[in-house]
Design a protein around this motif. Sequence first.
Motif, PDB file in Angstrom:
ATOM      1  N   ALA A 150       0.854  -1.195   0.000  1.00  0.00           N
ATOM      2  CA  ALA A 150       0.000   0.000   0.000  1.00  0.00           C
ATOM      3  C   ALA A 150       0.886   1.240   0.000  1.00  0.00           C
ATOM      4  O   ALA A 150       1.884   1.291   0.726  1.00  0.00           O
ATOM      5  CB  ALA A 150      -0.913  -0.016   1.224  1.00  0.00           C
ATOM      6  N   GLY A 151       0.552   2.218  -0.824  1.00  0.00           N
ATOM      7  CA  GLY A 151       1.349   3.446  -0.916  1.00  0.00           C
ATOM      8  C   GLY A 151       2.365   3.404  -2.046  1.00  0.00           C
ATOM      9  O   GLY A 151       2.906   4.447  -2.432  1.00  0.00           O
ATOM     10  N   ASP A 152       2.624   2.211  -2.598  1.00  0.00           N
ATOM     11  CA  ASP A 152       3.561   2.116  -3.736  1.00  0.00           C
ATOM     12  C   ASP A 152       3.077   2.966  -4.909  1.00  0.00           C
ATOM     13  O   ASP A 152       1.864   3.074  -5.169  1.00  0.00           O
ATOM     14  CB  ASP A 152       3.631   0.675  -4.260  1.00  0.00           C
ATOM     15  N   ILE A 153       4.046   3.505  -5.636  1.00  0.00           N
ATOM     16  CA  ILE A 153       3.756   4.169  -6.914  1.00  0.00           C
ATOM     17  C   ILE A 153       3.533   3.091  -7.971  1.00  0.00           C
ATOM     18  O   ILE A 153       4.258   2.089  -8.002  1.00  0.00           O
ATOM     19  CB  ILE A 153       4.958   5.055  -7.309  1.00  0.00           C
ATOM     20  N   LEU A 154       2.508   3.296  -8.831  1.00  0.00           N
ATOM     21  CA  LEU A 154       2.279   2.388  -9.959  1.00  0.00           C
ATOM     22  C   LEU A 154       2.850   3.028 -11.209  1.00  0.00           C
ATOM     23  O   LEU A 154       2.634   4.227 -11.456  1.00  0.00           O
ATOM     24  CB  LEU A 154       0.782   2.205 -10.186  1.00  0.00           C
ATOM     25  N   ALA A 155       3.557   2.249 -12.004  1.00  0.00           N
ATOM     26  CA  ALA A 155       4.170   2.812 -13.216  1.00  0.00           C
ATOM     27  C   ALA A 155       4.133   1.799 -14.352  1.00  0.00           C
ATOM     28  O   ALA A 155       3.991   0.593 -14.124  1.00  0.00           O
ATOM     29  CB  ALA A 155       5.617   3.218 -12.918  1.00  0.00           C
ATOM     30  N   VAL A 156       4.239   2.308 -15.568  1.00  0.00           N
ATOM     31  CA  VAL A 156       4.348   1.439 -16.747  1.00  0.00           C
ATOM     32  C   VAL A 156       5.608   1.815 -17.535  1.00  0.00           C
ATOM     33  O   VAL A 156       6.063   2.959 -17.496  1.00  0.00           O
ATOM     34  CB  VAL A 156       3.108   1.511 -17.676  1.00  0.00           C
ATOM     35  N   SER A 157       6.123   0.811 -18.267  1.00  0.00           N
ATOM     36  CA  SER A 157       7.413   0.984 -18.947  1.00  0.00           C
ATOM     37  C   SER A 157       7.302   1.662 -20.307  1.00  0.00           C
ATOM     38  O   SER A 157       8.325   1.940 -20.939  1.00  0.00           O
ATOM     39  CB  SER A 157       8.077  -0.386 -19.126  1.00  0.00           C
TER      40      SER A 157
END
Length: 317
Positions: A150-157
């Motif tokens: 929880a709290g992690d940043i979500l990212a895509v490549s």
Amino acid sequence: MPSEFELIARYFARPDFLEPGVAMGPGDDCALLTPTPGQQLAVSVDTSVIDVHFPADAPAWAIGHRCVAVALSDLAAMGARARWCVMALTLPEADEAWLAAFAEGFHALCAAHGVALVGGDVTRGALSIAVTVHGEVPAREALKRSGGRAGDILAVSGPLGGGAGGLHAWRSGVRDLADPLLAAYLLPQPRLAAGQALRGLAHCAIDISDGLLGDLGHLCAASKLGAELDVERLPLAEGLTAALGEDAARQAALTGGDDYELLFSLPATALAGVKHRLSDLGLHLNVIGRLKESPGIGGVGIGDLPTGWQHFPGAPS
Ligand SMILES: Nc1ncnc2c1ncn2[C@@H]1O[C@H](COP(=O)(O)OP(=O)(O)O)[C@@H](O)[C@H]1O
Ligand SMILES: Cc1ncc(C[n+]2csc(CCOP(=O)(O)OP(=O)(O)O)c2C)c(N)n1
Ligand SMILES: [Mg+2]
């Protein structure tokens, strides 16, 4: 017309190759592989079927590339290094020109990632290709779907919606593989180097095959979390908005699938480091939201969207 064994010998078996870790390649009942001590094997299979995964009249070279790419994409998502593959090819007929082009696309992508084709199977039937890939990852370092916090940043490549945009372009008559949307659909690039670069910094990862919302759903379920998306920040594939219009472009990025970019989560403290590693690979880290404690995916803001590609959609409940 070549016999089954002639065409294997001509297009697929490379008896003279001495690939690292291959004690026995094509030609016997099994391949014999020697895994590297201290590494875990990462194994996955994906099937590519005519008119389901690629159009019947797609260039054979692109079909060869694509069936390897989508299989390797799963190794990328685990942070594994690709080593070996086997390929089960079902063909309606032994068309030599088609086979030569298919094999060229297949071998070219394998060579680009240091993958040896160590065996397979050839049968007659409707065109379908199943590629099983074997990779290696240092023991206990694989990126799993379940590691999100929880709290992690979500990212895509990389950009999204290109797969669906490319299918739309193909259906509209575009045939130039230099077209960025068509290239995204028919010639996806498995993000193997990115996956390995994420090891030790990202908490979890998945590749986007079924669509961002569907695959984010898998990530959230495995991590027992929810997510808040920032839909305005979704990176859209080049030419997507021009081809589809704004709403359909966003929908393609959310649910179209076939993008084969990595979706991953990371703590804010790792953001600069991951950005750096990806930019060394010529890739851009795109922040698209956050993981959160409460279940569900918020921030989508377009009502009830279909979740993702399903080969057997269940009955509505
Ligand atoms: N026929 C099967 N037998 C066993 N496991 C399967 C089968 N089909 C799919 N799976 C497993 O279910 C999970 C989800 O499959 P899939 O959606 O195809 O994953 P991916 O998008 O990574 O290719 C994977 O772990 C896969 O190994
Ligand atoms: C001709 C054609 N029609 C439709 C699609 C769209 N499509 C087919 S399968 C799929 C999802 C990905 O395939 P799947 O077999 O589920 O891959 P996996 O998740 O197992 O990697 C999508 C978006 C396509 N790629 N080609
Ligand atoms: Mg699969």
